[in-house]
Enzyme design. Structure first.
Site, PDB file in Angstrom:
ATOM      1  N   GLU A  40      13.058 -40.100 -23.287  1.00  0.00           N
ATOM      2  CA  GLU A  40      13.988 -39.181 -22.621  1.00  0.00           C
ATOM      3  C   GLU A  40      14.574 -38.209 -23.637  1.00  0.00           C
ATOM      4  O   GLU A  40      14.964 -38.604 -24.735  1.00  0.00           O
ATOM      5  CB  GLU A  40      15.101 -40.008 -21.960  1.00  0.00           C
ATOM      6  CG  GLU A  40      15.691 -39.356 -20.734  1.00  0.00           C
ATOM      7  CD  GLU A  40      14.708 -39.277 -19.562  1.00  0.00           C
ATOM      8  OE1 GLU A  40      13.951 -38.276 -19.490  1.00  0.00           O
ATOM      9  OE2 GLU A  40      14.696 -40.203 -18.744  1.00  0.00           O
ATOM     10  N   HIS A  41      14.629 -36.948 -23.218  1.00  0.00           N
ATOM     11  CA  HIS A  41      15.122 -35.856 -24.066  1.00  0.00           C
ATOM     12  C   HIS A  41      14.289 -35.705 -25.336  1.00  0.00           C
ATOM     13  O   HIS A  41      14.798 -35.315 -26.380  1.00  0.00           O
ATOM     14  CB  HIS A  41      16.604 -36.041 -24.425  1.00  0.00           C
ATOM     15  CG  HIS A  41      17.515 -35.548 -23.322  1.00  0.00           C
ATOM     16  ND1 HIS A  41      17.864 -34.229 -23.194  1.00  0.00           N
ATOM     17  CD2 HIS A  41      18.097 -36.203 -22.302  1.00  0.00           C
ATOM     18  CE1 HIS A  41      18.644 -34.103 -22.130  1.00  0.00           C
ATOM     19  NE2 HIS A  41      18.788 -35.284 -21.560  1.00  0.00           N
ATOM     20  N   GLY A 126      20.083 -32.792  -7.536  1.00  0.00           N
ATOM     21  CA  GLY A 126      21.090 -33.061  -8.573  1.00  0.00           C
ATOM     22  C   GLY A 126      21.136 -34.532  -8.953  1.00  0.00           C
ATOM     23  O   GLY A 126      22.121 -35.021  -9.488  1.00  0.00           O
ATOM     24  N   GLY A 128      18.648 -36.034 -10.797  1.00  0.00           N
ATOM     25  CA  GLY A 128      17.799 -36.295 -11.968  1.00  0.00           C
ATOM     26  C   GLY A 128      16.367 -36.642 -11.596  1.00  0.00           C
ATOM     27  O   GLY A 128      15.634 -37.225 -12.392  1.00  0.00           O
ATOM     28  N   SER A 131      14.022 -32.258  -8.362  1.00  0.00           N
ATOM     29  CA  SER A 131      13.751 -31.535  -7.111  1.00  0.00           C
ATOM     30  C   SER A 131      13.467 -30.060  -7.409  1.00  0.00           C
ATOM     31  O   SER A 131      12.614 -29.449  -6.753  1.00  0.00           O
ATOM     32  CB  SER A 131      14.925 -31.676  -6.143  1.00  0.00           C
ATOM     33  OG  SER A 131      16.113 -31.232  -6.746  1.00  0.00           O
ATOM     34  N   GLU A 164      11.562 -21.824 -15.103  1.00  0.00           N
ATOM     35  CA  GLU A 164      12.831 -22.535 -15.327  1.00  0.00           C
ATOM     36  C   GLU A 164      13.526 -21.999 -16.590  1.00  0.00           C
ATOM     37  O   GLU A 164      14.728 -21.741 -16.599  1.00  0.00           O
ATOM     38  CB  GLU A 164      12.546 -24.039 -15.461  1.00  0.00           C
ATOM     39  CG  GLU A 164      13.757 -24.908 -15.632  1.00  0.00           C
ATOM     40  CD  GLU A 164      14.519 -25.183 -14.341  1.00  0.00           C
ATOM     41  OE1 GLU A 164      13.886 -25.280 -13.278  1.00  0.00           O
ATOM     42  OE2 GLU A 164      15.754 -25.296 -14.412  1.00  0.00           O
ATOM     43  N   ASP A 176       8.802 -32.468 -16.697  1.00  0.00           N
ATOM     44  CA  ASP A 176       8.905 -32.541 -15.235  1.00  0.00           C
ATOM     45  C   ASP A 176       7.771 -31.774 -14.566  1.00  0.00           C
ATOM     46  O   ASP A 176       7.076 -32.280 -13.687  1.00  0.00           O
ATOM     47  CB  ASP A 176      10.247 -31.957 -14.765  1.00  0.00           C
ATOM     48  CG  ASP A 176      11.430 -32.618 -15.429  1.00  0.00           C
ATOM     49  OD1 ASP A 176      11.238 -33.708 -16.008  1.00  0.00           O
ATOM     50  OD2 ASP A 176      12.537 -32.046 -15.385  1.00  0.00           O
TER      51      ASP A 176
HETATM   52  C1  GLA Z   1      15.292 -32.711 -17.685  1.00  0.00           C
HETATM   53  C2  GLA Z   1      14.352 -31.636 -18.249  1.00  0.00           C
HETATM   54  C3  GLA Z   1      13.144 -32.269 -18.928  1.00  0.00           C
HETATM   55  C4  GLA Z   1      13.558 -33.341 -19.926  1.00  0.00           C
HETATM   56  C5  GLA Z   1      14.565 -34.307 -19.301  1.00  0.00           C
HETATM   57  C6  GLA Z   1      15.106 -35.277 -20.294  1.00  0.00           C
HETATM   58  O1  GLA Z   1      14.672 -33.401 -16.640  1.00  0.00           O
HETATM   59  O2  GLA Z   1      13.929 -30.785 -17.228  1.00  0.00           O
HETATM   60  O3  GLA Z   1      12.365 -31.274 -19.547  1.00  0.00           O
HETATM   61  O4  GLA Z   1      14.069 -32.770 -21.100  1.00  0.00           O
HETATM   62  O5  GLA Z   1      15.651 -33.614 -18.705  1.00  0.00           O
HETATM   63  O6  GLA Z   1      14.095 -36.093 -20.770  1.00  0.00           O
END
Ligand code: GLA
Length: 387
Positions: A40-41, A126, A128, A131, A164, A176
């Site tokens: 994540e991130h 919203g 996570g 969507s 985006e 995503d």
């Molecule tokens: C959001 C962003 C992704 C990713 C996640 C965290 O979903 O759109 O690109 O950075 O946060 O992993």
């Protein structure tokens, strides 16, 4: 009579844009939401992510309209936009995901003429679960089909990410849009976000299940600190690069260097998260292969702790849920996605979710006055035409 999604969207288009009689056929498409098991991130730091698509989807009805303008209808907002300008809409922000795709496609020299598009969906917003990326990828895929762009699913993902980044204004990574464009049923994708090489891994743990708990704290990445995190990762990488000129990204940094290149305390914490995640991703992929849900669950908790303490993208409510699940001996849980609220991914033995969740829900309501929700899901396939 219960109408199908296709019938609802077709009727809405007819009602919103009454000159519906022209000869262009209406086609239907859908794009999934996503979860992320681990990593994540890290998708803007060159790390490996491990997402999968879920069976919550955005549905789109699209046709050429033979006109100059784009006519867009949101079933969920019961609102329409007719425009031929590609300016960011401050009032109809739902339309920006579609306008952004058109704008980026044209920049790449892809032809987009007038079209009509209606859309709806059941991906909680919203929360996570991506969507908005689903609307972008669904739109890009639909337009690629009706205007015969002849581009690959990977290119559709990159185009949607540009929409985006450059139009909506969230500097997200590629995770995503990539998983929504390329996912297969029953599989997670291990995606190297530096090289964009990827492979599918079956998500099969007999006797165990994953589910989601929605904290009902709505996040808005544009207003959240998402873009700040990206800048912090970039500035840490720059400092490390002075020391190690060949360094491609933060994910490849040598942990030994974190103390010697003048990182601020904040940059150091961000880097520690990225490097910690690097080994957690490897461990999770291994545990999955070895069918070891206990090991996997522990990594989920460790990931949450790192996101909360080192990357600082959690919040009181999601921490409460994760700690509560841990205290109930649930195998693993962590916030997913951008953070600052949204959903928690849970792994546990099959058959326990009902009782665990109802107890948690009561305590959560008492503490925060919010009604948490549980979502069960199946791992699903990526964007597709629904014929
Ligand atoms: C959001 C962003 C992704 C990713 C996640 C965290 O979903 O759109 O690109 O950075 O946060 O992993």
């Amino acid at each position: 009579m219960v109408l199908s999604v296709k019938e609802i969207l077709a009727q809405s288009l007819k009602a919103a844009f009454p000159d519906f009689s022209d000869p262009f056929p209406l086609r239907f498409f859908s794009a999934p939401g996503r979860i992320n098991l681990i990593g994540e991130h890290v998708d803007y730091a060159g790390g490996t992510v491990f997402p999968a698509a879920i069976d919550f989807r955005v549905f789109l009805a699209v046709r050429k309209n033979g006109r100059e303008d784009f006519r867009i209808y949101s079933q969920d907002f019961q609102s329409e936009l007719i425009t031929n300008s590609l300016a960011y809409s401050e009032t109809k922000t739902w339309a920006n995901y579609i306008l952004g795709v058109i704008s980026e496609a044209r920049k790449k020299g892809l032809s987009v003429q007038g079209f009509d598009l209606a859309f709806t969906g059941n991906i909680p917003q919203g929360a996570g679960l991506s969507s908005s990326a689903a609307v972008e990828v669904g739109t890009a895929f639909a337009l690629s089909q009706i205007f015969s762009w002849g581009i690959s699913r990977e290119e559709i993902a990159l185009l949607s990410q540009s929409a985006e980044n450059h139009f909506v204004g969230v500097n997200c990574g590629i995770m995503d849009q990539f998983v929504i464009a390329t996912a297969k049923p029953s599989s997670c994708i291990s995606l190297d976000t530096e090289s964009l090489e990827y492979s599918y891994h079956s998500l099969d743990l007999p006797g165990f299940e994953f589910y989601l708990i929605d904290s009902k704290v709505k996040h808005n990445l544009k207003e959240s600190e998402y873009n700040d995190r990206r800048r912090e990762v970039e500035s840490a990488t720059e400092k490390l690069r002075k020391f190690d000129p060949g360094l491609k990204n933060l994910n490849e940094a040598d942990p030994e260097n974190l103390n010697s290149v003048g990182l601020t305390e904040t940059e150091k914490k961000r880097a520690e998260h990225i490097l910690g995640e690097r080994s957690r991703v490897r461990n999770v992929i291994r545990y999955l292969k070895e069918k070891d849900p206990v090991g996997l669950g522990k990594e989920l908790y460790l990931c949450h702790q790192s996101l909360a303490e080192k990357f600082q993208v959690s919040c009181e409510e999601t921490d409460f849920i994760v700690n509560n699940l841990h205290a109930r001996n649930v195998l693993g849980a962590r916030m997913i996605g951008g953070g600052f609220g949204g959903c928690i991914l849970v792994l546990d033995k099959e058959g326990r979710s009902e009782s665990v969740f109802s107890e948690l829900q009561k305590e959560y309501l008492r503490t925060f006055g919010l009604e948490a929700k549980i979502y069960r899901f199946r791992i699903s396939e990526g964007v597709r035409e629904d014929t």
